[in-house]
Scaffold this active site. Sequence first.
Site, PDB file in Angstrom:
ATOM      1  CD  GLU A 165     -15.511   1.433   2.006  1.00 46.52           C
ATOM      2  OE1 GLU A 165     -14.747   1.910   1.146  1.00 46.52           O
ATOM      3  OE2 GLU A 165     -15.417   0.283   2.461  1.00 46.52           O
ATOM      4  NE  ARG A 215      -7.048   5.631   4.077  1.00 49.72           N
ATOM      5  CZ  ARG A 215      -7.865   4.912   3.301  1.00 49.72           C
ATOM      6  NH1 ARG A 215      -7.712   3.621   3.218  1.00 49.72           N
ATOM      7  NH2 ARG A 215      -8.803   5.509   2.607  1.00 49.72           N
ATOM      8  CB  SER A 236     -17.513  -2.604   1.989  1.00 55.08           C
ATOM      9  OG  SER A 236     -17.329  -2.999   0.663  1.00 55.08           O
ATOM     10  NE  ARG A 246      -9.263  -3.838   6.963  1.00 55.51           N
ATOM     11  CZ  ARG A 246     -10.412  -3.628   6.357  1.00 55.51           C
ATOM     12  NH1 ARG A 246     -10.542  -2.588   5.531  1.00 55.51           N
ATOM     13  NH2 ARG A 246     -11.437  -4.426   6.545  1.00 55.51           N
ATOM     14  NE  ARG A 267     -13.237   4.565   7.345  1.00 58.93           N
ATOM     15  CZ  ARG A 267     -12.855   4.285   6.101  1.00 58.93           C
ATOM     16  NH1 ARG A 267     -13.776   4.072   5.169  1.00 58.93           N
ATOM     17  NH2 ARG A 267     -11.583   4.213   5.792  1.00 58.93           N
TER      18      ARG A 267
END
Length: 446
Positions: A366, A294, A369, A279, A411
């Site tokens: 998070e 991130r 999802s 990303r 994560r």
Amino acid sequence: MTNPYPDARFQPLSGTLTMYDLRTLRDNLDAIREQLGLRGADVPWDRLRTLIEQRRTMMTQAEQLRHELKKGSDEVATLKRGKQPADAAMAAMKAVGEGIKTIEDELRTVEETLTDLNLRIPNLPHTSVPVGKDAGDNKEVRKWGMPPTLTQPAKSHWELGESLGILDFDRAAKITGARFAVMTGAGARLERALINYMLDLHTTEHGYREVLPPFLVNRSSMTATGQLPKFEEDLFRLRDEDYFLIPTAEVPVTNLHRDETFTENALPIRYTAYTPCFRREAGSYGKDTRGLIRLHQFNKVELVTFTKPEQSHEELERLTGHAEAILQGLGLHYRVVALCTGDMGFSAAKTYDIEVWLPSQNQYREISSCSNFEGFQARRGNIRYKGPVGKKDSKSEFVHTLNGSGLAVGRTVVAILENYQQSDGSVLIPEVLRPYMGGLEHITKP
RNA sequence: GGAGAGGUGGCCGAGCGGCCGAAGGCAGCAGUUUGCUAAACUGCCGUAGGGGGAAACUUCUACCGAGGGUUCAAAUCCCUCCCUCUCCGCCA
């Protein structure tokens, strides 16, 4: 009414399907606009309405002319066969042909614009989704477990990782740049152990079929799942080919069945896939600049399912439960949050986020999802199902697609390091992972 | 990367530029025959959109990998692209 091919000309011209069937859109434009609320704020609704009408009139005209041309050409053929002069008829048809060309050129422009606009309209939220503006309006659904009781101040995962010699951000920056990480030794092995643990649980306990898909996909795939055309700046794209690095396994795995029709009894279909995810993280400058939270590249085990429409919301609960099972197995405290209308992604009709507890940040972050896209991706990707062949009423319908992280691996490493940190600076390895770590119980300083 | 072959309906497979939405076969569906199965025979049998009809249905338009072009007329001719296969080269 859910048919994405409003007419046969539409598909070849656009090359890709649209979120909304044009007739549905035309007949329900105001209702859709209202239901989308803030989500559809940047959609040029009036222009859309005009274009839909223009397209309709132009198509009628073109059809009439083409009919004329067809009959005229047949006449020419008859005349020629009867050795009659056909010059007049030919001249007349030439004019008709030119008229058609003019209209079709205009029609093409209209359709291109229309398709592009249509592909940028977000999905409609499900009625059960809480209405709200941003993350602050999300609703906590449940919590599981308890935060760990640490006898020492919580260290961040990057402090732990660097002091244990398993995370190296400096060298990652040298090799590539910011927002990359190198994992070494027990860290690399922990990452690999987690991937295997997750895949094993999903395939053996939860009934998913493992997939190892390509990590590069084409434009059509990205359009079907909704990353394109609106979010191209979030993706890494190759320079010499029109290929993109996948931002999630959702893209290749959902597209496994693009342009396919299932038989009804084949559903539901459940896949799990490990892939790296890439990303650009455009627009997130300054956020989570340290650590593994991130990155431009991270590993994820994804769950993707295809269901009949009436099963999809039950499936979302189930799928979310499968992601939760990983955290439960690892003994990590988490909560489940229902995203509000303003915080959901473009393609989703309903989304649960799973947030894991991070002691060093003293908050939930998070880690998964899980979304139901209902027919949104299925329409864009032309993924259908139909009843048994031969049955008269077995018209094909669009499936519903769902997916969820199960889980984001990096994560999860963060959560393990932080939640299982010991007072001596070592990290305890959750029991379920030990068989995957050669029996290792602690990660200690080298 | 080089050379060649090919992409037609659920599948196989024909298709001198005009009567081709497309022969034929298989599969499928309905029926006849039949003690059952099978076989044989008859009929039906692509998708989408628009118009008409309460409906069975009917009519128009589009679709022969995709997109452009030539022509009064394209599955058929030309160009570009995509994909598949074979051989050579290269490589894990």
